[in-house]
Design an enzyme around this catalytic site. Sequence first.
Site, PDB file in Angstrom:
ATOM      1  N   CYS A 145     -61.406  22.764 -30.916  1.00 19.89           N
ATOM      2  CA  CYS A 145     -62.584  22.390 -31.231  1.00 19.89           C
ATOM      3  C   CYS A 145     -63.773  22.895 -30.022  1.00 19.89           C
ATOM      4  O   CYS A 145     -64.597  22.901 -30.516  1.00 19.89           O
ATOM      5  CB  CYS A 145     -63.031  20.797 -30.917  1.00 19.89           C
ATOM      6  SG  CYS A 145     -61.932  19.313 -32.167  1.00 19.89           S
ATOM      7  N   HIS A 173     -70.459  19.616 -31.430  1.00 19.49           N
ATOM      8  CA  HIS A 173     -69.112  19.658 -32.800  1.00 19.49           C
ATOM      9  C   HIS A 173     -69.206  18.008 -33.636  1.00 19.49           C
ATOM     10  O   HIS A 173     -69.178  16.857 -32.106  1.00 19.49           O
ATOM     11  CB  HIS A 173     -67.972  19.795 -31.798  1.00 19.49           C
ATOM     12  CG  HIS A 173     -67.051  19.343 -31.971  1.00 19.49           C
ATOM     13  ND1 HIS A 173     -65.940  20.158 -33.217  1.00 19.49           N
ATOM     14  CD2 HIS A 173     -65.913  18.535 -31.430  1.00 19.49           C
ATOM     15  CE1 HIS A 173     -65.258  19.873 -34.014  1.00 19.49           C
ATOM     16  NE2 HIS A 173     -64.690  18.329 -32.701  1.00 19.49           N
ATOM     17  N   ASN A 218     -64.047  16.375 -39.202  1.00 18.82           N
ATOM     18  CA  ASN A 218     -64.251  17.285 -38.418  1.00 18.82           C
ATOM     19  C   ASN A 218     -63.278  18.756 -38.800  1.00 18.82           C
ATOM     20  O   ASN A 218     -62.445  18.669 -39.660  1.00 18.82           O
ATOM     21  CB  ASN A 218     -63.105  17.253 -37.155  1.00 18.82           C
ATOM     22  CG  ASN A 218     -63.083  17.884 -36.586  1.00 18.82           C
ATOM     23  OD1 ASN A 218     -63.475  18.607 -35.702  1.00 18.82           O
ATOM     24  ND2 ASN A 218     -62.240  16.307 -34.728  1.00 18.82           N
TER      25      ASN A 218
HETATM   26  O1  UT7 Z   1     -62.598  16.839 -32.513  1.00 20.48           O
HETATM   27  C1  UT7 Z   1     -61.683  16.516 -31.111  1.00 20.48           C
HETATM   28  C2  UT7 Z   1     -61.650  15.955 -30.260  1.00 20.48           C
HETATM   29  N1  UT7 Z   1     -61.484  14.240 -31.311  1.00 20.48           N
HETATM   30  C3  UT7 Z   1     -61.741  13.611 -31.076  1.00 20.48           C
HETATM   31  O2  UT7 Z   1     -62.966  13.754 -30.707  1.00 20.48           O
HETATM   32  C4  UT7 Z   1     -61.792  12.097 -32.293  1.00 20.48           C
HETATM   33  C5  UT7 Z   1     -61.960  10.817 -31.226  1.00 20.48           C
HETATM   34  N2  UT7 Z   1     -61.411   9.718 -31.550  1.00 20.48           N
HETATM   35  C6  UT7 Z   1     -61.972   8.851 -32.218  1.00 20.48           C
HETATM   36  O3  UT7 Z   1     -62.519   9.371 -33.019  1.00 20.48           O
HETATM   37  C7  UT7 Z   1     -61.593   7.322 -32.798  1.00 20.48           C
HETATM   38  O4  UT7 Z   1     -60.574   6.898 -31.300  1.00 20.48           O
HETATM   39  C8  UT7 Z   1     -60.971   7.718 -34.273  1.00 20.48           C
HETATM   40  C9  UT7 Z   1     -61.845   7.177 -35.262  1.00 20.48           C
HETATM   41  C10 UT7 Z   1     -59.733   8.406 -33.944  1.00 20.48           C
HETATM   42  C11 UT7 Z   1     -60.121   6.154 -33.990  1.00 20.48           C
HETATM   43  O5  UT7 Z   1     -61.717   5.334 -33.656  1.00 20.48           O
HETATM   44  P1  UT7 Z   1     -61.630   4.086 -32.653  1.00 20.48           P
HETATM   45  O6  UT7 Z   1     -62.569   3.047 -33.099  1.00 20.48           O
HETATM   46  O7  UT7 Z   1     -61.128   3.927 -31.406  1.00 20.48           O
HETATM   47  O8  UT7 Z   1     -59.911   2.818 -33.373  1.00 20.48           O
HETATM   48  P2  UT7 Z   1     -58.735   2.748 -32.525  1.00 20.48           P
HETATM   49  O9  UT7 Z   1     -57.753   4.088 -32.211  1.00 20.48           O
HETATM   50  O10 UT7 Z   1     -59.458   2.027 -31.390  1.00 20.48           O
HETATM   51  O11 UT7 Z   1     -58.076   1.904 -33.988  1.00 20.48           O
HETATM   52  C12 UT7 Z   1     -58.688   0.601 -34.551  1.00 20.48           C
HETATM   53  C13 UT7 Z   1     -58.205  -0.199 -34.920  1.00 20.48           C
HETATM   54  C14 UT7 Z   1     -56.853  -0.145 -34.757  1.00 20.48           C
HETATM   55  O12 UT7 Z   1     -56.304  -1.605 -35.250  1.00 20.48           O
HETATM   56  P3  UT7 Z   1     -55.704  -2.359 -34.280  1.00 20.48           P
HETATM   57  O13 UT7 Z   1     -55.179  -2.343 -33.249  1.00 20.48           O
HETATM   58  O14 UT7 Z   1     -57.539  -3.127 -33.598  1.00 20.48           O
HETATM   59  O15 UT7 Z   1     -55.024  -3.560 -35.478  1.00 20.48           O
HETATM   60  C15 UT7 Z   1     -55.634   1.144 -35.546  1.00 20.48           C
HETATM   61  O16 UT7 Z   1     -54.750   0.942 -36.203  1.00 20.48           O
HETATM   62  O17 UT7 Z   1     -58.338   0.886 -36.675  1.00 20.48           O
HETATM   63  C16 UT7 Z   1     -57.299   0.895 -36.937  1.00 20.48           C
HETATM   64  N3  UT7 Z   1     -56.921   2.197 -38.058  1.00 20.48           N
HETATM   65  C17 UT7 Z   1     -57.006   2.580 -39.422  1.00 20.48           C
HETATM   66  N4  UT7 Z   1     -57.821   1.080 -39.566  1.00 20.48           N
HETATM   67  C18 UT7 Z   1     -58.550   1.712 -41.019  1.00 20.48           C
HETATM   68  C19 UT7 Z   1     -57.172   3.653 -37.331  1.00 20.48           C
HETATM   69  N5  UT7 Z   1     -56.740   4.410 -37.853  1.00 20.48           N
HETATM   70  C20 UT7 Z   1     -57.521   3.991 -39.414  1.00 20.48           C
HETATM   71  C21 UT7 Z   1     -57.685   3.971 -40.460  1.00 20.48           C
HETATM   72  N6  UT7 Z   1     -58.439   2.877 -41.193  1.00 20.48           N
HETATM   73  N7  UT7 Z   1     -57.977   5.167 -40.813  1.00 20.48           N
END
Ligand code: UT7
Length: 328
Positions: free
Chosen positions: A116, A255, A285
């Site tokens: 990225c 980004h 992204n």
């Molecule tokens: O471009 C390169 C760099 N990349 C980035 O900068 C991405 C950085 N990371 C992020 O943007 C975020 O961490 C994500 C968008 C990937 C995830 O968001 P988050 O707020 O960090 O969610 P999380 O991974 O902590 O997950 C929270 C909950 C989990 O469920 P539990 O364990 O709380 O029951 C996940 O299983 O959300 C669940 N979850 C989803 N639910 C519905 C994860 N993905 C999904 C989904 N739909 N697509």
Amino acid sequence: MGKIHAAITGVAGYVPDEIITNFDLEKLVDTNDEWIESRTGIKQRRILRDPKKAMSDMGVEAVKQLLEKTNTKPEEVEMIVVATITGDYVFPDTANQIAHKIGATNAFGFDINAACSGFIYSLIVGSKFVETGTYKKVIVVGGDKMSSILNYEDRATCILFGDGAGAVMLEPSQENGIQDSILRGDGAGCEYLYMKAGGSLNPPTAETVANKEHFVTQDGRIVFKAAIKGMSESINDLLDRNNLTKDDIDWLIPHQANKRIISAVGDSVGFPDEKVLINIENYGNTTAGTIPLALSDFESKFKKGDKIVLTAFGGGFTWGSVLIHWAY
Ligand code: UT7
């Protein structure tokens, strides 16, 4: 004679026609529009569905527009740098494919793999050839066909990314252009955002395919925190080094990985929302494509002399920020 700067003298963007909404993804994985939009800011992304089309084809579309906008003949282009992690082939590079397809018969080029952060890395590499007086017309392309490395059964990653590419022209300027940059990297971040197989460590085998190791794997929470820290620190260091404050900056172009990351960076540096340019809702992204696509989408806002900061964070880890004085 004063220092020669590399100035962006034109921008262009290309995204494929097919739109995949959050509602479309609800049919593929256990997710929903509300979760995706509130956690990432993404509403839709574009997909290059045609299996015969690759990263170079999106780059070609962007570069053709760029040549037209800047009134440049393909033969006048001297160098093409392409930021991508989804080049047409593992080798050869995509830059040469683009040069070939647009008829840039006098250009050489190569690809830069910095995920990225690829566009800002490539922009700085390209700028050095202009600043040293070596070349007068350098094109920097950034883009990715992320759909080619996404597992559409993994809700943690497939909702985030889209396909698209952008391109900028770099030419010498005595006045405006790229002023300074801070580019950083830390290979310790590798395992938090990468594609496990396909390289020389884990070459493709029936097993790597069966284990779905040719797709993006990410530990989102770790990347989230590292992204906010890396982008905020590099912006602050860049401003300090140039004796600027946040009030001197007209636009921040981050980004586009997650609207919450962008807001946190904007808040941490103290930029008001109206100076922070965001289009993630439309494209998701696009990895190396986000910054040139944003430059293209928001081009009409920029005035000659505007101070613009680009900032990015990505797999590697790689990150950094660039200070530009807009040239037109
Ligand atoms: O471009 C390169 C760099 N990349 C980035 O900068 C991405 C950085 N990371 C992020 O943007 C975020 O961490 C994500 C968008 C990937 C995830 O968001 P988050 O707020 O960090 O969610 P999380 O991974 O902590 O997950 C929270 C909950 C989990 O469920 P539990 O364990 O709380 O029951 C996940 O299983 O959300 C669940 N979850 C989803 N639910 C519905 C994860 N993905 C999904 C989904 N739909 N697509």
